[in-house]
Design a protein around this motif. Structure first.
Motif, PDB file in Angstrom:
ATOM      1  N   THR A  36       0.831  -1.207   0.000  1.00  0.00           N
ATOM      2  CA  THR A  36       0.000   0.000   0.000  1.00  0.00           C
ATOM      3  C   THR A  36       0.866   1.258   0.000  1.00  0.00           C
ATOM      4  O   THR A  36       0.585   2.213  -0.725  1.00  0.00           O
ATOM      5  CB  THR A  36      -0.937   0.005   1.215  1.00  0.00           C
ATOM      6  N   LYS A  38       3.932   1.543  -1.139  1.00  0.00           N
ATOM      7  CA  LYS A  38       4.593   1.644  -2.437  1.00  0.00           C
ATOM      8  C   LYS A  38       3.614   2.143  -3.498  1.00  0.00           C
ATOM      9  O   LYS A  38       3.956   2.993  -4.323  1.00  0.00           O
ATOM     10  CB  LYS A  38       5.168   0.289  -2.836  1.00  0.00           C
ATOM     11  N   LEU A  39       2.393   1.652  -3.472  1.00  0.00           N
ATOM     12  CA  LEU A  39       1.386   2.123  -4.434  1.00  0.00           C
ATOM     13  C   LEU A  39       1.058   3.592  -4.202  1.00  0.00           C
ATOM     14  O   LEU A  39       0.784   4.328  -5.157  1.00  0.00           O
ATOM     15  CB  LEU A  39       0.120   1.275  -4.334  1.00  0.00           C
ATOM     16  N   ALA A  40       1.069   4.031  -2.954  1.00  0.00           N
ATOM     17  CA  ALA A  40       0.804   5.436  -2.652  1.00  0.00           C
ATOM     18  C   ALA A  40       1.915   6.319  -3.190  1.00  0.00           C
ATOM     19  O   ALA A  40       1.667   7.462  -3.598  1.00  0.00           O
ATOM     20  CB  ALA A  40       0.648   5.629  -1.156  1.00  0.00           C
ATOM     21  N   ASP A  43       1.331   6.062  -7.392  1.00  0.00           N
ATOM     22  CA  ASP A  43       0.105   6.641  -7.954  1.00  0.00           C
ATOM     23  C   ASP A  43      -0.836   7.023  -6.819  1.00  0.00           C
ATOM     24  O   ASP A  43      -1.741   6.260  -6.470  1.00  0.00           O
ATOM     25  CB  ASP A  43      -0.550   5.616  -8.889  1.00  0.00           C
ATOM     26  N   PRO A  44      -0.664   8.210  -6.216  1.00  0.00           N
ATOM     27  CA  PRO A  44      -1.430   8.575  -5.023  1.00  0.00           C
ATOM     28  C   PRO A  44      -2.947   8.649  -5.236  1.00  0.00           C
ATOM     29  O   PRO A  44      -3.702   8.412  -4.302  1.00  0.00           O
ATOM     30  CB  PRO A  44      -0.888   9.956  -4.638  1.00  0.00           C
ATOM     31  N   ASN A  46      -4.908   6.715  -7.139  1.00  0.00           N
ATOM     32  CA  ASN A  46      -5.576   5.443  -7.398  1.00  0.00           C
ATOM     33  C   ASN A  46      -5.056   4.285  -6.547  1.00  0.00           C
ATOM     34  O   ASN A  46      -4.991   3.162  -7.006  1.00  0.00           O
ATOM     35  CB  ASN A  46      -5.416   5.081  -8.883  1.00  0.00           C
ATOM     36  N   VAL A  47      -4.713   4.576  -5.306  1.00  0.00           N
ATOM     37  CA  VAL A  47      -4.141   3.540  -4.441  1.00  0.00           C
ATOM     38  C   VAL A  47      -5.148   2.420  -4.210  1.00  0.00           C
ATOM     39  O   VAL A  47      -4.825   1.238  -4.354  1.00  0.00           O
ATOM     40  CB  VAL A  47      -3.689   4.127  -3.089  1.00  0.00           C
ATOM     41  N   THR A  48      -6.379   2.767  -3.894  1.00  0.00           N
ATOM     42  CA  THR A  48      -7.398   1.754  -3.597  1.00  0.00           C
ATOM     43  C   THR A  48      -7.688   0.903  -4.830  1.00  0.00           C
ATOM     44  O   THR A  48      -7.782  -0.328  -4.738  1.00  0.00           O
ATOM     45  CB  THR A  48      -8.685   2.426  -3.106  1.00  0.00           C
ATOM     46  N   ASN A  50      -5.729   0.343  -7.406  1.00  0.00           N
ATOM     47  CA  ASN A  50      -4.568  -0.487  -7.761  1.00  0.00           C
ATOM     48  C   ASN A  50      -4.356  -1.626  -6.778  1.00  0.00           C
ATOM     49  O   ASN A  50      -3.895  -2.697  -7.158  1.00  0.00           O
ATOM     50  CB  ASN A  50      -3.316   0.381  -7.828  1.00  0.00           C
ATOM     51  N   PHE A  51      -4.664  -1.384  -5.502  1.00  0.00           N
ATOM     52  CA  PHE A  51      -4.478  -2.436  -4.507  1.00  0.00           C
ATOM     53  C   PHE A  51      -5.453  -3.555  -4.751  1.00  0.00           C
ATOM     54  O   PHE A  51      -5.141  -4.698  -4.707  1.00  0.00           O
ATOM     55  CB  PHE A  51      -4.651  -1.880  -3.088  1.00  0.00           C
TER      56      PHE A  51
END
Length: 51
Positions: A36, A38-40, A43-44, A46-48, A50-51
């Motif tokens: 989470t 790293k995804l933030a 791409d801040p 679309n974190v949810t 993408n997770f």
């Protein structure tokens, strides 16, 4: 007289189940948190998604 021996299998199964749950929690939670974070960073907005 009770000729039947009492076995510890119910306690053994319960102990193995609890240990397995602890192992899974101990392994999955850090991975999910780090993913989470790293995804933030990547791409801040679309974190949810993408997770």
């Amino acid at each position: 007289m009770n000729s039947r021996a009492i076995t510890p299998f119910p306690r053994l199964i319960a102990g193995i189940s609890i240990a397995n749950f602890g192992y899974i929690v101990g392994a999955i939670v850090p991975i999910a948190l780090l993913l989470t974070m790293k995804l933030a960073m990547l791409d801040p907005e679309n974190v949810t998604k993408n997770f």
